[in-house]
Design a protein around this motif. Structure first.
Motif, PDB file in Angstrom:
ATOM      1  N   ASP A 210      44.371  14.300  26.069  1.00  0.00           N
ATOM      2  CA  ASP A 210      44.838  15.570  26.627  1.00  0.00           C
ATOM      3  C   ASP A 210      43.740  16.619  26.497  1.00  0.00           C
ATOM      4  OD1 ASP A 210      47.633  14.809  27.194  1.00  0.00           O
ATOM      5  OD2 ASP A 210      47.713  14.511  25.027  1.00  0.00           O
ATOM      6  N   VAL A 211      43.268  17.117  27.642  1.00  0.00           N
ATOM      7  CA  VAL A 211      42.119  18.010  27.684  1.00  0.00           C
ATOM      8  C   VAL A 211      42.517  19.364  28.254  1.00  0.00           C
ATOM      9  CG1 VAL A 211      39.763  18.326  28.554  1.00  0.00           C
ATOM     10  CG2 VAL A 211      40.577  16.034  27.962  1.00  0.00           C
ATOM     11  N   LEU A 212      42.012  20.420  27.639  1.00  0.00           N
ATOM     12  CA  LEU A 212      42.290  21.795  28.064  1.00  0.00           C
ATOM     13  C   LEU A 212      41.014  22.485  28.530  1.00  0.00           C
ATOM     14  CD1 LEU A 212      44.304  23.040  24.943  1.00  0.00           C
ATOM     15  CD2 LEU A 212      45.283  22.200  27.088  1.00  0.00           C
ATOM     16  N   VAL A 392      38.294  21.620  25.741  1.00  0.00           N
ATOM     17  CA  VAL A 392      38.852  21.341  24.421  1.00  0.00           C
ATOM     18  C   VAL A 392      39.833  20.191  24.562  1.00  0.00           C
ATOM     19  CG1 VAL A 392      40.190  22.249  22.486  1.00  0.00           C
ATOM     20  CG2 VAL A 392      38.605  23.747  23.723  1.00  0.00           C
ATOM     21  N   THR A 393      39.739  19.210  23.665  1.00  0.00           N
ATOM     22  CA  THR A 393      40.641  18.075  23.720  1.00  0.00           C
ATOM     23  C   THR A 393      41.576  18.057  22.521  1.00  0.00           C
ATOM     24  OG1 THR A 393      40.807  15.657  23.685  1.00  0.00           O
ATOM     25  CG2 THR A 393      38.848  16.614  22.680  1.00  0.00           C
ATOM     26  N   PHE A 394      42.838  17.744  22.782  1.00  0.00           N
ATOM     27  CA  PHE A 394      43.783  17.504  21.695  1.00  0.00           C
ATOM     28  C   PHE A 394      43.529  16.149  21.044  1.00  0.00           C
ATOM     29  CE2 PHE A 394      46.668  20.572  23.896  1.00  0.00           C
ATOM     30  CZ  PHE A 394      47.041  21.335  22.804  1.00  0.00           C
ATOM     31  N   SER A 441      47.770  20.640  29.848  1.00  0.00           N
ATOM     32  CA  SER A 441      46.599  19.809  29.579  1.00  0.00           C
ATOM     33  C   SER A 441      46.466  18.733  30.644  1.00  0.00           C
ATOM     34  CB  SER A 441      46.717  19.162  28.190  1.00  0.00           C
ATOM     35  OG  SER A 441      47.882  18.360  28.111  1.00  0.00           O
ATOM     36  N   ASP A 442      45.223  18.374  30.952  1.00  0.00           N
ATOM     37  CA  ASP A 442      44.943  17.271  31.871  1.00  0.00           C
ATOM     38  C   ASP A 442      44.949  15.966  31.086  1.00  0.00           C
ATOM     39  OD1 ASP A 442      44.601  18.893  34.125  1.00  0.00           O
ATOM     40  OD2 ASP A 442      42.514  19.296  33.599  1.00  0.00           O
TER      41      ASP A 442
END
Length: 470
Positions: A210-212, A392-394, A441-442
């Protein structure tokens, strides 16, 4: 994972069924109160752990007609007891100083786990890999006869992936160990499983990263409208504001012993508040790799009630290593922490862009080590990375379905998919998405790869879960 930890338990139950279709796995999980999604996420934030507080039956009666199913019970191994100790690990004496630098420059969300020296081992080839400008690195968990490689190896160029994989697999075979590669990206999946590859492994996906984009989060939280998820985000941000929660970044030199004590005590109380079995790829060590990481604290009445830690994994990317609100934090603290951190990143990027623009006196070279485009000493990164938008990635988490990719077909996939759906429905493996989706998130597809001829069965499942059990 990072984490992959959310999907590992279910995933490897499935891999057992793929290789040993005559068995069904019935996880026997600890019983406990099953908190609501809102409670879990408002207290735990995004903490790289999974609460498996209700049992699930992952068996299926729809096996291949030629297979006679029998029941094999899978009991999760007991967790080892650990004292609550929080130290700033000396990565120099551990021999991981150079690895920490490489993770910050070339890493992934999974690679940050390798710095936990008491859990992960690090391999580097003894024969040079010419395609990489530095000696590649691979972190892994070992539980004989298995090696669970965690994430892509660190290399300077994707051309080095295949020879690095070959060297790692050969090293493992010489020790009579079986390799399973977890939470790898599309480049690695092609190397290990694509038609015509030298390895011809089985590969599948039931995990996503999950990327922001910080700007998208800021626009989402401050702009008009939005669906139910956005409304919930805004509602929780208003809650935190009404309760007087403030968030600020603390520079490394600003941390006092008293502040660190508050954080450590908050983490201890947070751990006590969790229910059920905890499966995690990393533990919560706030001061690990302190030199590289960035810290924001949430405060109420001058007391720290939450924390978010960002670990650099590329000159223009961070991982949210930990984001938690402590049990005494007001509702909405987790959302406020993430929003304010994203806002600070976006503001810094806009300032940098304005100084890079024509008429601003030439290219801007930041001097602060926390900038994602410079090295620790403030110099421009020497590795040829270009300026890009900060993301930013979760980290990784379970997806809502299992997808075969290479060298998997027929009744095995039917079995895998049905069983996976049963498990995620019964354990809430995708619960974390409810929180992450608030930030739109992508979802980047990630993969699990293992030798088609080996599989690894119940023993492998047990050993992996023992590695991950908290």
């Amino acid at each position: 994972m990072s984490a992959i930890s959310n999907s590992v338990h279910a995933l490897f139950d499935k891999l057992h069924l793929t290789s040993f279709a005559s068995s069904q796995i019935h996880p026997q999980n600890a019983h406990g109160e099953s908190p609501s999604t809102d409670d879990v996420l408002s207290r735990d934030g995004d903490s790289s752990t999974l609460d498996l507080s209700s049992p699930s039956d992952s068996g299926s009666s729809d096996a291949s007609p030629s297979v006679e199913a029998s029941v094999t019970e899978f009991v999760l191994p007991e967790a080892e007891e650990h004292e609550h100790t929080f130290v700033e690990t000396d990565l120099v004496s551990d021999g991981k100083e150079g690895v920490a630098d490489l993770v910050a420059e070339y890493g992934s969300s999974s690679a940050t786990a390798w710095l936990e020296h008491d859990r992960y081992k690090v391999w580097r080839p003894t024969v040079p890999i010419p395609e990489s400008s530095f000696v590649p690195v691979q972190g892994y968990l070992r539980a004989d006869p298995f090696i669970f490689a965690w994430g892509n190896p660190l290399v300077s160029d994707s051309a080095a992936l295949a020879p690095t994989c070959a060297a790692f697999i050969q090293w493992a075979k010489e020790q009579k160990l079986k390799v399973v590669w977890l939470c790898v990206d599309g480049d690695m999946e092609k190397v290990l499983g694509a038609p015509g590859s030298q390895f011809n492994w089985s590969t599948l996906s039931c995990i996503v990263e999950d990327v922001l984009e910080p700007k998208a989060v800021v626009d989402l939280a401050t702009g008009p409208g939005g669906g139910s998820e956005v409304k919930d985000l805004k509602k929780n941000l208003r809650r935190a504001e009404r309760e007087g929660v403030t968030v600020r970044e603390l520079e490394h030199h600003e941390w006092t012993d008293e502040m660190k004590h508050q954080v450590e005590q908050g983490i201890i109380e947070w751990k006590k508040s969790r229910h059920g079995i905890q499966i995690a790829s990393t533990s919560f060590q706030p001061w690990l790799d302190f030199e590289h990481r960035r810290y924001w604290v949430a405060e109420k009445d001058k007391a720290i009630v939450g924390l978010i830690i960002l670990a650099p994994i590329h000159p223009t990317q961070y991982q949210i290593k930990n984001a938690v609100s402590f049990p005494n934090a007001p509702r909405g603290t987790s959302e406020e922490l993430i929003f304010r951190a994203m806002q600070d990143l976006q503001n810094a990027e806009e300032a940098e862009d304005s100084l890079r623009s024509p008429g601003a006196g030439g290219a801007f070279v930041p001097t602060h080590s926390r900038s994602p485009s410079v090295t620790r000493d403030g110099s421009v990164s020497p590795h040829g990375h270009h300026h890009g938008r900060v993301t930013v990635t979760f980290g990784v988490s379970a997806s809502d379905s299992l997808t075969p990719v290479d060298n998997l077909s027929g009744w095995k996939i039917t079995w895998l998919s049905k069983t996976y759906n049963t498990v995620i429905g019964g354990t809430g493996l995708t619960r974390r998405h409810d929180f992450r989706n608030k930030f739109h998130s992508d979802h980047k597809t990630m993969y699990v790869c293992y030798p088609s001829e080996d599989g690894f069965g119940l023993d492998g499942v047990n050993k992996l879960i023992k590695c991950l059990r908290q």
